[in-house]
Design a protein around this motif. Structure first.
Motif, short mmCIF file in Angstrom:
data_model
loop_
_atom_site.label_atom_id
_atom_site.label_comp_id
_atom_site.label_asym_id
_atom_site.label_seq_id
_atom_site.Cartn_x
_atom_site.Cartn_y
_atom_site.Cartn_z
N PHE A 110 31.69 -13.33 5.43
CA PHE A 110 30.58 -13.49 4.44
C PHE A 110 31.07 -13.26 3.21
N GLU A 111 32.16 -12.56 3.09
CA GLU A 111 32.80 -12.27 1.71
C GLU A 111 33.06 -13.45 1.32
N LEU A 123 26.57 -22.40 2.72
CA LEU A 123 25.68 -21.65 2.97
C LEU A 123 24.61 -22.16 4.05
N GLY B 144 24.23 -10.31 10.55
CA GLY B 144 25.26 -10.75 10.00
C GLY B 144 26.48 -9.69 10.25
N ALA B 145 26.93 -8.87 9.10
CA ALA B 145 27.57 -7.90 9.35
C ALA B 145 27.62 -6.50 8.57
N ASN B 247 24.93 0.47 3.63
CA ASN B 247 25.50 1.23 2.52
C ASN B 247 25.18 0.92 1.15
N ARG B 251 24.58 -6.37 1.33
CA ARG B 251 23.95 -7.12 0.45
C ARG B 251 23.73 -8.31 1.25
N ARG B 252 22.65 -9.33 0.81
CA ARG B 252 22.38 -10.63 1.32
C ARG B 252 23.27 -11.69 0.87
N VAL B 253 23.64 -12.66 1.81
CA VAL B 253 24.48 -13.84 1.53
C VAL B 253 23.62 -14.81 2.27
N GLY B 254 22.97 -15.76 1.46
CA GLY B 254 21.97 -16.46 2.20
C GLY B 254 20.79 -15.98 3.08
N TRP B 256 22.10 -14.01 5.45
CA TRP B 256 22.86 -12.99 6.09
C TRP B 256 22.65 -11.58 5.45
N TYR B 258 25.21 -8.19 4.91
CA TYR B 258 26.60 -7.53 5.39
C TYR B 258 27.05 -6.82 4.35
N THR B 259 27.88 -5.99 4.92
CA THR B 259 28.54 -5.01 4.15
C THR B 259 30.12 -5.28 3.83
N PRO B 260 30.72 -5.47 2.67
CA PRO B 260 31.76 -5.79 2.39
C PRO B 260 32.99 -4.67 2.91
#
Lengths: 278, 278
Positions: A110-111, A123, B144-145, B247, B251-254, B256, B258-260
């Motif tokens: 995802f990064e 995407l 996502g993650a 945390n 954040r969202r990406v598309g 998804w 996830y947390t970096p």
């Protein structure tokens, strides 16, 4: 606007569990059987190969699988490679050990997807994360049930965050009287991190607190050590070890270590106070 | 002194994963195929029956399985029943949903083993815990993650601990900037617990914090809702829901969440300070 189409590839981020092939879910096995490409750190790629080679599985992969094994510490490169292959219309499986969402490849993918230079078509890819048995659950199962009450999970690898963040989290986790699971406790490059962790735990927990050093659980190299915080030594951990720390109620029964489901702050550390636990 | 002998039974505490039969490990399937007795909460016993009925598995159980399905909230009785059957020399499998070590049957079995009135022979039994995919990992994979960085896991069912303990843990987890997974968020008997949880989170986290309500993941009843803390409503959760809270970097990406993997306290909440996060 980018829309998926029939030739669009698929990216599956799959968890291979703790090591034993019998702990890989059928969902992950199916994904591997349908793969054009399998991407991952080389020991995990080898594990996926061993799974597909098992006689018990009468099915053969639908086609010749391309195996893309890479070294450790190149997670973002690996994620980009997998996304690029999927964008070419291929069925791609990224393999992680344990669960892909716990300190593993899912966040890296995802990064890569979020990066400023990521092709917009990525995407629109069909992406799926397939969960697995993460190391702390396999370790806890071997020991008994040390994570049977509220717990936290901390990655001790400090190349992604400052040590001060780790130290503060451990202190707060001890105040909360969480059981704790530590991943990546001791790297060759930074062996001092785990020494500092033991110092921190000793500052915040009683000497009788139970620790479990679970190395390579479910593999031929499995080794399990249970000891008190007082007895714990840094060399009990390496990078293949997950370290579990009980809460103040965690106890032994026979050869087992478990944390009761109930929690009475009169018996246990008083987490409702504002001070640190002793 | 009690020593194991040839006719000593075996007790296996097995995790059936989140619901989908394709997420039950082969190790658990093998244990079920070898069972004389399967003990568990009735929907989980039904899931084990469905697994053994699958045509894909050509093997039949070695013998007629005795199924012992019981109601919820009788975990200790169920544990005693399973131990007593194993002590009679039988091959017993206790089934849990998810992972048996996370707010499930493993701790209940060890509590029964430790009880003052437990027959000493129980301690000599061959007991094994077989891990599974716990609900938070299945929920995180669908979203996502979100648990890709340090996180904690809290059981909101407050019939085993005082609410003050839960409240203090949530506050400390927010200060630590852990992502959080909440099990059993909303019971019929105590629906107010989750209302109070949302109030607590609002007192310690920013309104934009991402939440995931993951209901019955991997089953036909699956429903996933992603929203901000500001948008969250108590009725989004029921007892089949796991609630994940990101945390401060989640954040969202598309489509998804996830947390970096990396964590920079300059960008994120400053967990190294001694104050609460905003």
């Amino acid at each position: 606007m980018v829309t998926p189409h029939a030739t669009m590839g698929r990216l599956c981020i799959a968890g291979l569990g703790p090591g034993d092939l019998a702990q890989i879910t059928p969902a992950v096995r199916e994904a591997l059987l349908a793969a054009d490409d399998v991407v991952g750190y080389f020991p995990y790629v080898a594990r996926a190969q061993a799974l597909l080679a098992q006689e018990a599985y009468t099915q053969a992969p639908a086609q010749a699988v391309q195996w893309h094994a890479s070294d450790n510490r190149v997670e973002l490169d690996r994620a980009r490679q997998a996304l690029a292959l999927a964008a070419q219309g291929r069925q791609v499986v990224v393999v992680s050990s344990g669960d892909p969402g716990v300190f593993a490849m899912a966040s890296a993918v995802f990064e890569a997807l979020e990066a400023a230079d990521a092709p917009p078509a990525w995407l629109a890819l069909d992406i799926e994360v397939l969960p697995g048995v993460t190391a702390m659950l396999a370790a806890a199962a071997r020991a008994g049930a040390p994570l049977g009450h509220d717990f936290c999970c901390i990655n001790l690898s400090d190349n992604l965050k400052p040590w001060a963040v780790i130290a503060r989290r451990v202190q707060l986790a001890a105040e909360a009287d969480f059981a704790m699971a530590f991943y990546n406790p001791r790297s060759r490059s930074r062996p001092e991190g785990f020494v500092r962790l033991l110092e921190l735990l000793r500052a915040h927990c009683e000497p009788e607190r139970l620790l479990i050093f679970a190395r390579a659980v479910s593999t031929p190299d499995e080794a399990l050590q249970v000891c008190t915080l007082e007895q714990a030594r840094p060399e009990m951990a390496d990078m293949r070890t997950v370290v579990l720390v009980g809460n103040s109620s965690t106890r032994r029964v026979g050869r087992w270590v478990y944390t009761p489901r109930y929690y009475d702050p009169v018996d246990a550390a008083d987490v409702t106070s504002n001070g640190s636990t002793p």
